[in-house]
Design an enzyme around this catalytic site. Structure first.
Site, PDB file in Angstrom:
ATOM      1  N   HIS A 159      10.191  31.073  54.232  1.00  0.00           N
ATOM      2  CA  HIS A 159      11.387  31.946  54.219  1.00  0.00           C
ATOM      3  C   HIS A 159      11.500  32.097  52.897  1.00  0.00           C
ATOM      4  CE1 HIS A 159      12.829  27.857  52.911  1.00  0.00           C
ATOM      5  NE2 HIS A 159      13.526  28.501  52.179  1.00  0.00           N
ATOM      6  N   HIS A 217      11.980  34.455  46.130  1.00  0.00           N
ATOM      7  CA  HIS A 217      10.910  33.702  46.030  1.00  0.00           C
ATOM      8  C   HIS A 217      10.666  33.130  47.461  1.00  0.00           C
ATOM      9  CE1 HIS A 217      13.671  30.368  45.488  1.00  0.00           C
ATOM     10  NE2 HIS A 217      12.837  29.579  46.235  1.00  0.00           N
TER      11      HIS A 217
HETATM   12  P1  ATP Z   1      13.014  18.736  51.327  1.00  0.00           P
HETATM   13  O1  ATP Z   1      14.188  19.113  50.470  1.00  0.00           O
HETATM   14  O2  ATP Z   1      13.568  18.013  52.529  1.00  0.00           O
HETATM   15  O3  ATP Z   1      11.874  18.682  50.683  1.00  0.00           O
HETATM   16  P2  ATP Z   1      13.456  21.850  51.878  1.00  0.00           P
HETATM   17  O4  ATP Z   1      13.817  21.922  50.248  1.00  0.00           O
HETATM   18  O5  ATP Z   1      12.532  22.692  52.296  1.00  0.00           O
HETATM   19  O6  ATP Z   1      12.956  20.230  52.073  1.00  0.00           O
HETATM   20  P3  ATP Z   1      16.316  21.932  51.759  1.00  0.00           P
HETATM   21  O7  ATP Z   1      16.465  21.214  50.609  1.00  0.00           O
HETATM   22  O8  ATP Z   1      17.208  21.748  52.922  1.00  0.00           O
HETATM   23  O9  ATP Z   1      14.708  21.800  52.567  1.00  0.00           O
HETATM   24  O10 ATP Z   1      16.596  23.435  51.393  1.00  0.00           O
HETATM   25  C1  ATP Z   1      16.371  24.409  52.195  1.00  0.00           C
HETATM   26  C2  ATP Z   1      16.130  25.717  51.406  1.00  0.00           C
HETATM   27  O11 ATP Z   1      17.393  25.928  50.425  1.00  0.00           O
HETATM   28  C3  ATP Z   1      14.907  25.809  50.342  1.00  0.00           C
HETATM   29  O12 ATP Z   1      14.766  27.116  50.550  1.00  0.00           O
HETATM   30  C4  ATP Z   1      15.329  25.136  49.151  1.00  0.00           C
HETATM   31  O13 ATP Z   1      14.618  25.617  48.283  1.00  0.00           O
HETATM   32  C5  ATP Z   1      16.793  25.837  49.038  1.00  0.00           C
HETATM   33  N1  ATP Z   1      17.787  24.844  48.426  1.00  0.00           N
HETATM   34  C6  ATP Z   1      17.883  23.966  48.371  1.00  0.00           C
HETATM   35  N2  ATP Z   1      18.568  23.044  47.419  1.00  0.00           N
HETATM   36  C7  ATP Z   1      19.075  24.164  46.713  1.00  0.00           C
HETATM   37  C8  ATP Z   1      20.029  24.456  45.776  1.00  0.00           C
HETATM   38  N3  ATP Z   1      20.548  23.340  44.984  1.00  0.00           N
HETATM   39  N4  ATP Z   1      20.116  25.526  45.107  1.00  0.00           N
HETATM   40  C9  ATP Z   1      19.548  26.623  45.806  1.00  0.00           C
HETATM   41  N5  ATP Z   1      18.689  26.770  46.819  1.00  0.00           N
HETATM   42  C10 ATP Z   1      18.381  25.335  47.147  1.00  0.00           C
END
Ligand code: ATP
Ligand code: MG
Length: 173
Positions: free
Chosen positions: A42, A123
């Site tokens: 995504h 990205h």
């Molecule tokens: P995990 O953290 O369990 O490894 P994940 O990163 O896929 O899995 P999330 O952390 O819930 O799941 O993130 C969902 C999406 O939001 C991802 O694209 C992640 O890069 C983005 N994301 C997460 N934290 C932030 C943040 N603090 N600021 C911007 N984007 C974020």
């Protein structure tokens, strides 16, 4: 995560056909790090973090009022960003993309949702926690982005799952 909150983000889902092609290409590159599951590819538009469940209705209503324009998203750069995120990025960002991000941010602010202040960086993450940078030639993937979604991010034993809570069309330009 507490029962009362949902970890939410708005994103462009990668259509299944492109996700299959991207993952097949990625897996042939032997990229370093932990690969992202095919179903999870995504592009994040707005990361909301933990939100009270009671806010969900308002978020769905807000999103249904957004009038965005569809666009071709061409991902033609293989990059490493942050701490070892190997990503696909566009070398040219269609105007409609930052516009959609800005519109979402404005509407979220009106609902009291504060977003990260860092500028939007388009990205699609392919792999995380990579220690080495990819050396391979550039990819060239694209899809017609004609909808955006609200995902709930949920950790399970087999990894993170994104549940689609809502999907809204972007209209043809
Ligand atoms: P995990 O953290 O369990 O490894 P994940 O990163 O896929 O899995 P999330 O952390 O819930 O799941 O993130 C969902 C999406 O939001 C991802 O694209 C992640 O890069 C983005 N994301 C997460 N934290 C932030 C943040 N603090 N600021 C911007 N984007 C974020
Ligand atoms: Mg994360």
């Amino acid at each position: 995560m507490s029962e009362e909150s949902l970890r939410l983000f708005f994103a462009l889902p990668c259509p299944p056909e492109q996700a299959t092609a991207i993952c097949a290409w990625r897996d042939g590159q032997a990229l370093d790090g932990r690969p992202v599951a095919e179903a999870n590819l995504h592009m994040t538009l707005a990361f909301l973090g933990a939100q009270p469940k009671e806010r969900l209705e308002a978020l769905l209503t807000m999103a249904s009022g957004i009038e965005g324009t569809a666009f071709d998203l061409r991902l033609d750069r293989l990059t490493t960003i942050g701490k070892g995120f190997i990503c696909l990025q566009p070398s040219t960002t269609p105007q409609a993309l930052p516009k959609l991000v800005a519109t979402l941010a404005e509407h979220l602010a009106a609902l009291g949702v504060v977003l990260d202040s860092r500028p939007f960086l388009p990205h699609l993450t392919l792999s995380r926690q990579a220690r080495s940078r990819p050396q391979k030639p550039s990819p060239d993937f694209n899809w017609y982005a004609d909808r955006f979604v609200l995902y709930r991010s949920r950790n399970a034993e087999d990894g993170v799952h994104y549940d689609e809570l809502g999907s809204w069309p972007l209209s043809a330009p």
